[in-house]
Design a protein around this motif. Sequence first.
Motif, PDB file in Angstrom:
ATOM      1  N   UNK A 121     -55.488  33.334  10.649  1.00 29.29           N
ATOM      2  CA  UNK A 121     -54.862  33.197  10.025  1.00 29.29           C
ATOM      3  C   UNK A 121     -54.244  33.204   8.683  1.00 29.29           C
ATOM      4  N   UNK A 122     -54.727  33.305   7.902  1.00 22.33           N
ATOM      5  CA  UNK A 122     -53.935  34.948   6.628  1.00 22.33           C
ATOM      6  C   UNK A 122     -52.817  35.776   7.356  1.00 22.33           C
ATOM      7  N   UNK A 123     -53.642  36.437   7.986  1.00 26.76           N
ATOM      8  CA  UNK A 123     -51.592  37.666   8.416  1.00 26.76           C
ATOM      9  C   UNK A 123     -51.133  36.246   9.340  1.00 26.76           C
ATOM     10  N   UNK A 124     -51.161  35.445   9.814  1.00 21.17           N
ATOM     11  CA  UNK A 124     -50.176  34.462   9.972  1.00 21.17           C
ATOM     12  C   UNK A 124     -49.417  34.108   9.266  1.00 21.17           C
ATOM     13  N   UNK A 125     -49.951  33.838   7.865  1.00 27.12           N
ATOM     14  CA  UNK A 125     -49.004  33.540   6.754  1.00 27.12           C
ATOM     15  C   UNK A 125     -48.456  34.270   6.333  1.00 27.12           C
ATOM     16  N   UNK A 126     -49.452  34.936   6.120  1.00 28.58           N
ATOM     17  CA  UNK A 126     -47.981  36.689   5.468  1.00 28.58           C
ATOM     18  C   UNK A 126     -47.135  36.966   6.387  1.00 28.58           C
ATOM     19  N   UNK A 127     -47.053  36.710   7.449  1.00 29.16           N
ATOM     20  CA  UNK A 127     -46.356  36.890   9.361  1.00 29.16           C
ATOM     21  C   UNK A 127     -44.609  35.450   8.525  1.00 29.16           C
ATOM     22  N   UNK A 128     -45.549  34.575   8.151  1.00 31.40           N
ATOM     23  CA  UNK A 128     -44.501  33.399   8.841  1.00 31.40           C
ATOM     24  C   UNK A 128     -43.745  33.919   7.237  1.00 31.40           C
ATOM     25  N   UNK A 129     -44.636  33.579   6.097  1.00 31.25           N
ATOM     26  CA  UNK A 129     -43.781  33.422   5.257  1.00 31.25           C
ATOM     27  C   UNK A 129     -42.414  34.890   4.764  1.00 31.25           C
ATOM     28  N   UNK A 130     -42.981  35.958   5.360  1.00 37.08           N
ATOM     29  CA  UNK A 130     -42.346  37.552   5.915  1.00 37.08           C
ATOM     30  C   UNK A 130     -40.926  37.719   6.516  1.00 37.08           C
ATOM     31  N   UNK A 131     -41.534  36.918   7.674  1.00 37.99           N
ATOM     32  CA  UNK A 131     -40.328  35.666   8.947  1.00 37.99           C
ATOM     33  C   UNK A 131     -39.226  35.275   8.139  1.00 37.99           C
ATOM     34  N   UNK A 132     -39.400  34.904   7.343  1.00 39.07           N
ATOM     35  CA  UNK A 132     -38.123  33.835   6.072  1.00 39.07           C
ATOM     36  C   UNK A 132     -37.197  34.518   5.237  1.00 39.07           C
ATOM     37  N   UNK A 133     -37.423  35.573   5.267  1.00 42.37           N
ATOM     38  CA  UNK A 133     -36.958  36.419   4.551  1.00 42.37           C
ATOM     39  C   UNK A 133     -36.541  37.737   5.229  1.00 42.37           C
ATOM     40  N   UNK A 134     -36.329  37.980   6.249  1.00 40.99           N
ATOM     41  CA  UNK A 134     -36.716  38.882   7.779  1.00 40.99           C
ATOM     42  C   UNK A 134     -37.327  39.945   7.209  1.00 40.99           C
ATOM     43  N   UNK A 135     -38.853  40.050   6.684  1.00 37.65           N
ATOM     44  CA  UNK A 135     -39.280  41.049   6.650  1.00 37.65           C
ATOM     45  C   UNK A 135     -39.287  41.660   8.352  1.00 37.65           C
ATOM     46  N   UNK A 136     -39.902  40.899   8.991  1.00 36.19           N
ATOM     47  CA  UNK A 136     -40.767  40.845   9.988  1.00 36.19           C
ATOM     48  C   UNK A 136     -39.983  40.023  11.289  1.00 36.19           C
ATOM     49  N   UNK A 137     -40.235  40.479  12.470  1.00 35.30           N
ATOM     50  CA  UNK A 137     -39.230  39.963  13.916  1.00 35.30           C
ATOM     51  C   UNK A 137     -40.430  38.834  14.004  1.00 35.30           C
ATOM     52  N   UNK A 138     -39.522  38.196  15.129  1.00 32.56           N
ATOM     53  CA  UNK A 138     -39.780  36.565  15.763  1.00 32.56           C
ATOM     54  C   UNK A 138     -41.186  37.605  16.525  1.00 32.56           C
ATOM     55  N   UNK A 139     -41.086  38.545  17.494  1.00 36.20           N
ATOM     56  CA  UNK A 139     -41.698  39.208  17.767  1.00 36.20           C
ATOM     57  C   UNK A 139     -43.918  39.732  17.634  1.00 36.20           C
ATOM     58  N   UNK A 140     -43.542  39.726  16.348  1.00 40.69           N
ATOM     59  CA  UNK A 140     -44.704  39.951  15.100  1.00 40.69           C
ATOM     60  C   UNK A 140     -45.244  39.021  14.806  1.00 40.69           C
ATOM     61  N   UNK A 141     -44.299  37.935  14.157  1.00 40.05           N
ATOM     62  CA  UNK A 141     -44.699  36.347  14.032  1.00 40.05           C
ATOM     63  C   UNK A 141     -45.736  35.834  15.539  1.00 40.05           C
ATOM     64  N   UNK A 142     -44.910  35.559  16.147  1.00 39.13           N
ATOM     65  CA  UNK A 142     -45.546  35.037  17.252  1.00 39.13           C
ATOM     66  C   UNK A 142     -47.224  36.177  17.970  1.00 39.13           C
ATOM     67  N   UNK A 143     -47.343  37.411  17.698  1.00 43.18           N
ATOM     68  CA  UNK A 143     -48.003  38.261  18.015  1.00 43.18           C
ATOM     69  C   UNK A 143     -49.397  37.368  17.134  1.00 43.18           C
ATOM     70  N   UNK A 144     -48.962  37.085  15.754  1.00 43.88           N
ATOM     71  CA  UNK A 144     -49.701  37.153  15.012  1.00 43.88           C
ATOM     72  C   UNK A 144     -50.406  35.229  15.128  1.00 43.88           C
ATOM     73  N   UNK A 145     -49.634  34.284  15.777  1.00 43.10           N
ATOM     74  CA  UNK A 145     -49.727  32.818  16.352  1.00 43.10           C
ATOM     75  C   UNK A 145     -50.931  33.520  16.497  1.00 43.10           C
ATOM     76  N   UNK A 146     -50.212  34.248  18.322  1.00 41.72           N
ATOM     77  CA  UNK A 146     -50.952  34.119  19.501  1.00 41.72           C
ATOM     78  C   UNK A 146     -52.294  35.011  18.798  1.00 41.72           C
ATOM     79  N   UNK A 147     -52.639  35.548  18.096  1.00 35.24           N
ATOM     80  CA  UNK A 147     -54.093  35.963  17.780  1.00 35.24           C
ATOM     81  C   UNK A 147     -55.349  35.137  17.122  1.00 35.24           C
TER      82      UNK A 147
END
Length: 354
Positions: A121-147
Amino acid sequence: MKRIIIAVLVIAVVGGAIAWVLTNNKKKNAEKTAVVAEGGGAVSVRVATIKKEPIDLDFSTNGIFTPNQELNFLSENAGRVSKIYVDEGDRVSKGQVLARIDAEILNTDKETAEATLQNAIRDEERYSSSFKTGGVTQQQLDQAKLAVQNARLRLQSSQRRVSDANIKSPINGIVNKRYIEVGAFVTAQGTQLFELVDVSKLKLRVNVNEGQVANLKTGDEVQIKSNVFPADNYSGRITFIAAKADNSLNFPVDIEVANNKKNDIKAGMYGTAIFKFPKQAPALTIPRGSFVGSVSSNQIFVLEGGKTARIRKVIAGRILGENVEIVDGLKEGETVITSGQINLVDGSAVAPIK
């Protein structure tokens, strides 16, 4: 030379014996022929005068009581039995804890699954925040949600195993057998734990013939008697009628029976089902043995003029024990030949036995 003479003498003796037997049989046949001649060649038969009689469809048949529910309870988790709360003969209710398996390892797995979920859950929150600033890709965010989803499913599975460490009864009933002791190790492959039996309701299985099954239908009320408690009356309801006869050409029928409050009737006891039907209108019936060959032939012999057998085509109805209903082809007052038909043809002279 002596052997030849002895053989000739033996043949002569045997031949003489055979000749004597044949002569004796000839005399007996001649005596029988003389008796038949004296009787005018008539065949002796038994007869019955046909009349309308009331039809009684009531019948009874025996069977054995079986439990309405019977369960061999198996383990679902591996572990060592730490506690047993019931013994053979105890009455249990659905959901009651019967025994407990040591859950130390199961609790450890559950705690690990909880930690894994919180981390995901904490990883997903970090990836969501980074996705908004362009730090991670959509694929990385989807993988975090799947985890997170996978971790949540693993936790649910662990919680279920911990819950199953408390072995609970799935039915209301009685502990008929206990197969485990404290300290015994059970496996996840299905170690037998308890045999549970519910006798608050029972099934009485009986067999009926084709004539009887035609008058039955699912839901019919049936009177039940227990051989051990003949003074007590029980009621049952037909829950199953076989669509196919068994090897003995009978049809199995299941009757659900409510036990009394003390559950006096035990599985394995004998019982009697008493089937009662509304009063039937009188009908023409003849003995089952009157038919030529079998009932399906629909052929009988009737007596005409008191001394002649005439074959008659009839239409058979219901089979009522040793009698058969005649729908068409006979009239009240006619006389039917009930035995001796094997020796008759149409027009044979007969002598009814009085």
